[in-house]
Write a protein that holds these residues in place. Structure first.
Motif, PDB file in Angstrom:
ATOM      1  N   MET A   1       0.847  -1.198   0.000  1.00  0.00           N
ATOM      2  CA  MET A   1       0.000   0.000   0.000  1.00  0.00           C
ATOM      3  C   MET A   1       0.882   1.247   0.000  1.00  0.00           C
ATOM      4  N   THR A   2       0.542   2.217  -0.846  1.00  0.00           N
ATOM      5  CA  THR A   2       1.350   3.419  -0.973  1.00  0.00           C
ATOM      6  C   THR A   2       1.065   4.397   0.169  1.00  0.00           C
ATOM      7  N   VAL A   3       1.969   5.365   0.316  1.00  0.00           N
ATOM      8  CA  VAL A   3       1.782   6.403   1.330  1.00  0.00           C
ATOM      9  C   VAL A   3       0.519   7.207   1.055  1.00  0.00           C
ATOM     10  N   LEU A   4       0.260   7.526  -0.213  1.00  0.00           N
ATOM     11  CA  LEU A   4      -0.925   8.300  -0.553  1.00  0.00           C
ATOM     12  C   LEU A   4      -2.201   7.532  -0.214  1.00  0.00           C
ATOM     13  N   ALA A   5      -2.195   6.229  -0.442  1.00  0.00           N
ATOM     14  CA  ALA A   5      -3.367   5.420  -0.084  1.00  0.00           C
ATOM     15  C   ALA A   5      -3.567   5.403   1.429  1.00  0.00           C
ATOM     16  N   LEU A   6      -2.482   5.288   2.178  1.00  0.00           N
ATOM     17  CA  LEU A   6      -2.586   5.314   3.641  1.00  0.00           C
ATOM     18  C   LEU A   6      -3.144   6.651   4.130  1.00  0.00           C
ATOM     19  N   LEU A   7      -2.696   7.742   3.525  1.00  0.00           N
ATOM     20  CA  LEU A   7      -3.225   9.055   3.903  1.00  0.00           C
ATOM     21  C   LEU A   7      -4.713   9.145   3.590  1.00  0.00           C
ATOM     22  N   ASP A   8      -5.118   8.614   2.447  1.00  0.00           N
ATOM     23  CA  ASP A   8      -6.541   8.628   2.097  1.00  0.00           C
ATOM     24  C   ASP A   8      -7.351   7.801   3.101  1.00  0.00           C
ATOM     25  N   TYR A   9      -6.852   6.629   3.449  1.00  0.00           N
ATOM     26  CA  TYR A   9      -7.559   5.798   4.429  1.00  0.00           C
ATOM     27  C   TYR A   9      -7.698   6.521   5.767  1.00  0.00           C
ATOM     28  N   ALA A  10      -6.616   7.147   6.207  1.00  0.00           N
ATOM     29  CA  ALA A  10      -6.647   7.842   7.496  1.00  0.00           C
ATOM     30  C   ALA A  10      -7.608   9.020   7.463  1.00  0.00           C
ATOM     31  N   SER A  11      -7.566   9.797   6.396  1.00  0.00           N
ATOM     32  CA  SER A  11      -8.463  10.960   6.316  1.00  0.00           C
ATOM     33  C   SER A  11      -9.915  10.525   6.203  1.00  0.00           C
ATOM     34  N   VAL A  12     -10.176   9.448   5.472  1.00  0.00           N
ATOM     35  CA  VAL A  12     -11.541   8.933   5.360  1.00  0.00           C
ATOM     36  C   VAL A  12     -12.070   8.516   6.723  1.00  0.00           C
ATOM     37  N   LEU A  13     -11.273   7.806   7.479  1.00  0.00           N
ATOM     38  CA  LEU A  13     -11.706   7.343   8.799  1.00  0.00           C
ATOM     39  C   LEU A  13     -12.019   8.512   9.724  1.00  0.00           C
ATOM     40  N   VAL A  14     -11.095   9.452   9.821  1.00  0.00           N
ATOM     41  CA  VAL A  14     -11.277  10.537  10.794  1.00  0.00           C
ATOM     42  C   VAL A  14     -12.372  11.496  10.332  1.00  0.00           C
ATOM     43  N   PHE A  15     -12.428  11.799   9.047  1.00  0.00           N
ATOM     44  CA  PHE A  15     -13.501  12.659   8.552  1.00  0.00           C
ATOM     45  C   PHE A  15     -14.859  11.982   8.731  1.00  0.00           C
ATOM     46  N   ALA A  16     -14.926  10.652   8.560  1.00  0.00           N
ATOM     47  CA  ALA A  16     -16.186   9.936   8.763  1.00  0.00           C
ATOM     48  C   ALA A  16     -16.661  10.065  10.212  1.00  0.00           C
ATOM     49  N   LEU A  17     -15.730  10.008  11.141  1.00  0.00           N
ATOM     50  CA  LEU A  17     -16.089  10.196  12.553  1.00  0.00           C
ATOM     51  C   LEU A  17     -16.678  11.579  12.792  1.00  0.00           C
ATOM     52  N   THR A  18     -16.097  12.595  12.157  1.00  0.00           N
ATOM     53  CA  THR A  18     -16.636  13.944  12.331  1.00  0.00           C
ATOM     54  C   THR A  18     -18.023  14.054  11.702  1.00  0.00           C
ATOM     55  N   GLY A  19     -18.200  13.430  10.542  1.00  0.00           N
ATOM     56  CA  GLY A  19     -19.509  13.458   9.905  1.00  0.00           C
ATOM     57  C   GLY A  19     -20.567  12.796  10.774  1.00  0.00           C
ATOM     58  N   ALA A  20     -20.207  11.682  11.392  1.00  0.00           N
ATOM     59  CA  ALA A  20     -21.156  10.992  12.260  1.00  0.00           C
ATOM     60  C   ALA A  20     -21.454  11.813  13.515  1.00  0.00           C
ATOM     61  N   LEU A  21     -20.475  12.532  14.032  1.00  0.00           N
ATOM     62  CA  LEU A  21     -20.728  13.382  15.192  1.00  0.00           C
ATOM     63  C   LEU A  21     -21.696  14.514  14.838  1.00  0.00           C
ATOM     64  N   VAL A  22     -21.544  15.088  13.664  1.00  0.00           N
ATOM     65  CA  VAL A  22     -22.487  16.116  13.225  1.00  0.00           C
ATOM     66  C   VAL A  22     -23.874  15.497  13.039  1.00  0.00           C
ATOM     67  N   ALA A  23     -23.938  14.276  12.515  1.00  0.00           N
ATOM     68  CA  ALA A  23     -25.218  13.581  12.364  1.00  0.00           C
ATOM     69  C   ALA A  23     -25.868  13.338  13.718  1.00  0.00           C
ATOM     70  N   SER A  24     -25.058  13.070  14.736  1.00  0.00           N
ATOM     71  CA  SER A  24     -25.618  12.867  16.081  1.00  0.00           C
ATOM     72  C   SER A  24     -26.208  14.163  16.621  1.00  0.00           C
ATOM     73  N   ARG A  25     -25.571  15.285  16.310  1.00  0.00           N
ATOM     74  CA  ARG A  25     -26.103  16.573  16.740  1.00  0.00           C
ATOM     75  C   ARG A  25     -27.411  16.895  16.027  1.00  0.00           C
ATOM     76  N   ALA A  26     -27.560  16.379  14.800  1.00  0.00           N
ATOM     77  CA  ALA A  26     -28.790  16.570  14.040  1.00  0.00           C
ATOM     78  C   ALA A  26     -29.829  15.493  14.340  1.00  0.00           C
ATOM     79  N   GLN A  27     -29.469  14.502  15.178  1.00  0.00           N
ATOM     80  CA  GLN A  27     -30.373  13.422  15.603  1.00  0.00           C
ATOM     81  C   GLN A  27     -30.929  12.637  14.411  1.00  0.00           C
ATOM     82  N   LEU A  28     -30.014  12.187  13.549  1.00  0.00           N
ATOM     83  CA  LEU A  28     -30.401  11.411  12.381  1.00  0.00           C
ATOM     84  C   LEU A  28     -30.472   9.926  12.711  1.00  0.00           C
ATOM     85  N   ASP A  29     -31.069   9.139  11.788  1.00  0.00           N
ATOM     86  CA  ASP A  29     -31.128   7.685  11.956  1.00  0.00           C
ATOM     87  C   ASP A  29     -29.833   7.058  11.426  1.00  0.00           C
TER      88      ASP A  29
END
Length: 207
Positions: A1-29
């Motif tokens: 796995m390349t460095v760029l792929a690892l960076l993409d995986y890491a950013s996807v994971l952490v950004f997804a957590l932030t998106g889910a936290l915003v969804a929790s504030r909006a009380q989504l399903d």
């Protein structure tokens, strides 16, 4: 796995957590959680790949990115109630995601030998657009546009650092590490010490 792929995986994971936290504030399903998390996680990278004409778009070529974002969304759905201050977690996780994504976008453009301006813009787009989409969809004041806060400027200086150090002969990996470090340090300084840019203040017209 390349460095760029690892960076993409890491950013996807952490950004997804932030998106889910915003969804929790909006009380989504749970489906809403997954949608917002995936939008946040891959939004910036999708724009980057489309503008750079990279085929296929990173998450289309490797669907594991979507699975990771969805898993992160479900994790937050079942655990968000345990977090005392979801907004504090949101802004700090977002700062890490921003710095990682800027490095990923910058590295992708550098690998294609794009001009300096394009490299910096791709770093900024990758880092900022997913979070902007997240906040607009969930009717939150976008972190990108918080009055005077350092955000887009962090991405700008981070990407510029990578370009400058690469031009000076620093190998790609250390240059991208410095990119992420500069970006995160500026964002953390804004959150901790109130570092701000001057904002426009209107004045009454002269008679």
């Amino acid at each position: 796995m390349t460095v760029l792929a690892l960076l993409d995986y890491a950013s996807v994971l952490v950004f997804a957590l932030t998106g889910a936290l915003v969804a929790s504030r909006a009380q989504l399903d749970p489906v809403g959680f997954a949608f917002v998390a995936c939008l946040t996680a891959v939004g910036g990278g999708t724009v980057r790949d489309l503008l750079l004409d990279r085929h296929p778009v990173f998450w289309v070529g490797q669907p594991a990115y979507i699975l990771i974002a969805t898993a992160a969304a479900l994790l937050v759905f079942f655990t968000a109630h345990l977090v005392e201050s979801r907004y504090r977690w949101l802004v700090w996780l977002d700062s890490f995601a921003l710095s990682i994504a800027v490095a990923a976008g910058t590295g992708a453009a550098l690998a294609l030998d794009k001009p300096t301006v394009i490299v910096v813009l791709m770093g900024m787009a990758t880092g900022c657009l997913g979070g902007l989409m997240r906040d607009v969809v969930c009717n939150e004041v976008p972190l990108v546009l918080k009055q005077g806060e350092l955000y887009v400027s962090c991405a700008l200086f981070g990407a510029a650092t990578a370009v400058a150090t690469t031009a000076l002969g620093l190998p790609g990996l250390p240059a991208l590490g410095l990119c992420a470090l500069v970006c995160w340090s500026l964002r953390a300084g804004s959150l901790l010490f109130g570092w701000r840019l001057p904002v426009y203040k209107s004045r009454p017209p002269r008679q």
